[in-house]
Structures are given as C-alpha cells and as structure tokens.
Motif scaffolding. Structure first.
Motif, PDB file in Angstrom:
ATOM      1  N   ILE A  23      16.796  10.809   2.154  1.00  0.00           N
ATOM      2  CA  ILE A  23      16.303   9.528   2.679  1.00  0.00           C
ATOM      3  C   ILE A  23      17.438   8.711   3.265  1.00  0.00           C
ATOM      4  O   ILE A  23      17.312   8.115   4.337  1.00  0.00           O
ATOM      5  N   LEU A  24      18.573   8.690   2.597  1.00  0.00           N
ATOM      6  CA  LEU A  24      19.733   7.964   3.101  1.00  0.00           C
ATOM      7  C   LEU A  24      20.195   8.549   4.433  1.00  0.00           C
ATOM      8  O   LEU A  24      20.507   7.804   5.369  1.00  0.00           O
ATOM      9  N   ALA A  25      20.224   9.866   4.540  1.00  0.00           N
ATOM     10  CA  ALA A  25      20.606  10.519   5.797  1.00  0.00           C
ATOM     11  C   ALA A  25      19.601  10.189   6.901  1.00  0.00           C
ATOM     12  O   ALA A  25      19.991   9.924   8.046  1.00  0.00           O
ATOM     13  N   ALA A  26      18.318  10.187   6.563  1.00  0.00           N
ATOM     14  CA  ALA A  26      17.291   9.860   7.555  1.00  0.00           C
ATOM     15  C   ALA A  26      17.413   8.401   8.008  1.00  0.00           C
ATOM     16  O   ALA A  26      17.309   8.101   9.203  1.00  0.00           O
ATOM     17  N   LEU A  27      17.637   7.493   7.062  1.00  0.00           N
ATOM     18  CA  LEU A  27      17.799   6.083   7.418  1.00  0.00           C
ATOM     19  C   LEU A  27      19.023   5.863   8.292  1.00  0.00           C
ATOM     20  O   LEU A  27      19.004   5.034   9.209  1.00  0.00           O
ATOM     21  N   ASP A  28      20.088   6.616   8.029  1.00  0.00           N
ATOM     22  CA  ASP A  28      21.271   6.533   8.885  1.00  0.00           C
ATOM     23  C   ASP A  28      20.901   6.888  10.318  1.00  0.00           C
ATOM     24  O   ASP A  28      21.305   6.202  11.261  1.00  0.00           O
ATOM     25  N   SER A  29      20.116   7.932  10.488  1.00  0.00           N
ATOM     26  CA  SER A  29      19.691   8.335  11.832  1.00  0.00           C
ATOM     27  C   SER A  29      18.793   7.286  12.477  1.00  0.00           C
ATOM     28  O   SER A  29      18.914   6.997  13.672  1.00  0.00           O
ATOM     29  N   VAL A  30      17.886   6.714  11.707  1.00  0.00           N
ATOM     30  CA  VAL A  30      16.982   5.690  12.247  1.00  0.00           C
ATOM     31  C   VAL A  30      17.766   4.461  12.704  1.00  0.00           C
ATOM     32  O   VAL A  30      17.548   3.948  13.805  1.00  0.00           O
ATOM     33  N   LEU A  50      19.170  -0.474  21.359  1.00  0.00           N
ATOM     34  CA  LEU A  50      19.609  -1.817  21.736  1.00  0.00           C
ATOM     35  C   LEU A  50      20.763  -1.775  22.725  1.00  0.00           C
ATOM     36  O   LEU A  50      20.913  -2.681  23.553  1.00  0.00           O
ATOM     37  N   GLU A  51      21.579  -0.736  22.642  1.00  0.00           N
ATOM     38  CA  GLU A  51      22.709  -0.579  23.563  1.00  0.00           C
ATOM     39  C   GLU A  51      22.299   0.135  24.848  1.00  0.00           C
ATOM     40  O   GLU A  51      23.131   0.418  25.695  1.00  0.00           O
ATOM     41  N   LYS A  52      20.998   0.437  24.990  1.00  0.00           N
ATOM     42  CA  LYS A  52      20.450   1.158  26.144  1.00  0.00           C
ATOM     43  C   LYS A  52      21.085   2.533  26.321  1.00  0.00           C
ATOM     44  O   LYS A  52      21.318   3.003  27.425  1.00  0.00           O
ATOM     45  N   LYS A  53      21.376   3.217  25.202  1.00  0.00           N
ATOM     46  CA  LYS A  53      21.983   4.547  25.217  1.00  0.00           C
ATOM     47  C   LYS A  53      21.127   5.565  24.461  1.00  0.00           C
ATOM     48  O   LYS A  53      21.597   6.648  24.153  1.00  0.00           O
ATOM     49  N   PHE A  54      19.894   5.225  24.149  1.00  0.00           N
ATOM     50  CA  PHE A  54      19.062   6.090  23.311  1.00  0.00           C
ATOM     51  C   PHE A  54      18.667   7.357  24.051  1.00  0.00           C
ATOM     52  O   PHE A  54      18.271   7.322  25.210  1.00  0.00           O
ATOM     53  N   ASP A  55      18.801   8.480  23.375  1.00  0.00           N
ATOM     54  CA  ASP A  55      18.372   9.780  23.887  1.00  0.00           C
ATOM     55  C   ASP A  55      17.569  10.443  22.775  1.00  0.00           C
ATOM     56  O   ASP A  55      18.096  10.697  21.686  1.00  0.00           O
ATOM     57  N   SER A  56      16.300  10.726  23.026  1.00  0.00           N
ATOM     58  CA  SER A  56      15.430  11.253  21.976  1.00  0.00           C
ATOM     59  C   SER A  56      15.892  12.616  21.472  1.00  0.00           C
ATOM     60  O   SER A  56      15.749  12.916  20.284  1.00  0.00           O
ATOM     61  N   ASP A  57      16.464  13.447  22.342  1.00  0.00           N
ATOM     62  CA  ASP A  57      16.953  14.752  21.894  1.00  0.00           C
ATOM     63  C   ASP A  57      18.098  14.599  20.892  1.00  0.00           C
ATOM     64  O   ASP A  57      18.150  15.297  19.877  1.00  0.00           O
ATOM     65  N   ILE A  58      19.006  13.696  21.183  1.00  0.00           N
ATOM     66  CA  ILE A  58      20.126  13.447  20.279  1.00  0.00           C
ATOM     67  C   ILE A  58      19.614  12.858  18.969  1.00  0.00           C
ATOM     68  O   ILE A  58      20.055  13.247  17.884  1.00  0.00           O
TER      69      ILE A  58
END
Length: 126
Positions: free
Chosen positions: A41-48, A56-64
């Motif tokens: 869960i901690l690892a998943a929350l880190d990813s979220v 927010l930084e306009k750098k989101f990539d769904s594959d990454i």
C-alpha cells in the motif's frame, strides 16, 4: 503518450476506485500476508502521489505511471519476502524509501497548489 486528455486523472481515479472497493468488498487477508499488505500500500501510494505531482507539473505519462505503480509494489513485496526468508526486517528499507518519497511528493504538490492559488489571487487583484 504524454499528456493525453484525461491522463492526468488516472492516479486519482485509481485511488478512488481502490478505496471504494476496499470499503464495500469485505475481503479477509490471511495473517501470513499482513507484513506484505502495508508495504504494498505504501508503494502504491508513493506512485499515486508521484502521478499527482507529475500531473500538476504537466509531465504525466500514463505508461510511466502504470509501470511504476506495479514495479514499486513488486519491489516492495519482493524485499519483504526476502526479509522474511532471511529473517531480517529488510522491508524497513522499502518503508523508509517509499515513505520519504511520499512525503516529498506531498510537499511538492502542496507547494504547486499554493503557487497556483497565489497566482490566481494576484490575477484577481489586477
């Protein structure tokens, strides 16, 4: 693809779906897995939180995001399993790293939101 329309909502939608499934589905987890679930869960929350920050930084990539989400969980569970096998609390390494990254991402998200709010307030004043 970078910044496809709707991609920036993937982390938040995934978190919401996970929370709702956790609330409404009564799944009993065997006690032998109790050491693994919190680390995963901690690892998943880190990813979220990393995905929210990237959005927010306009750098989101769904594959990454998706590959990072699952690889973080596998790494955390793998470290926990290795620690259980060796009878050494190696999972603490995952807790420290993912916990630190989680708080760091949260701090950056907070700063970005505050900067956006301040800039909107300045625009209103002008």
């Amino acid at each position: 693809m970078l910044n496809q329309e709707g991609d920036e909502m993937v982390p938040l939608i995934g978190l919401l779906i996970g929370v709702l499934l956790g609330i409404f589905l009564k799944i009993d987890i065997p006690t032998s897995f109790t050491a693994y679930i919190p680390v995963a869960i901690l690892a998943a929350l880190d990813s979220v939180f990393g995905g929210a920050r990237a959005s927010l930084e306009k750098k989101f990539d769904s594959d990454i995001f998706i590959s990072g989400f699952f690889s973080n969980i596998v790494l955390a569970i793998g470290l926990t399993y290795l620690g259980d096998t060796l009878n050494v609390p190696i999972y603490l390494a995952a807790v420290v790293v993912f916990g630190s990254r989680l708080f760091n991402n949260f701090a950056i998200i907070r700063r970005i939101i505050l900067e956006k709010l301040r800039s909107k307030m300045k625009e209103r004043e002008e």
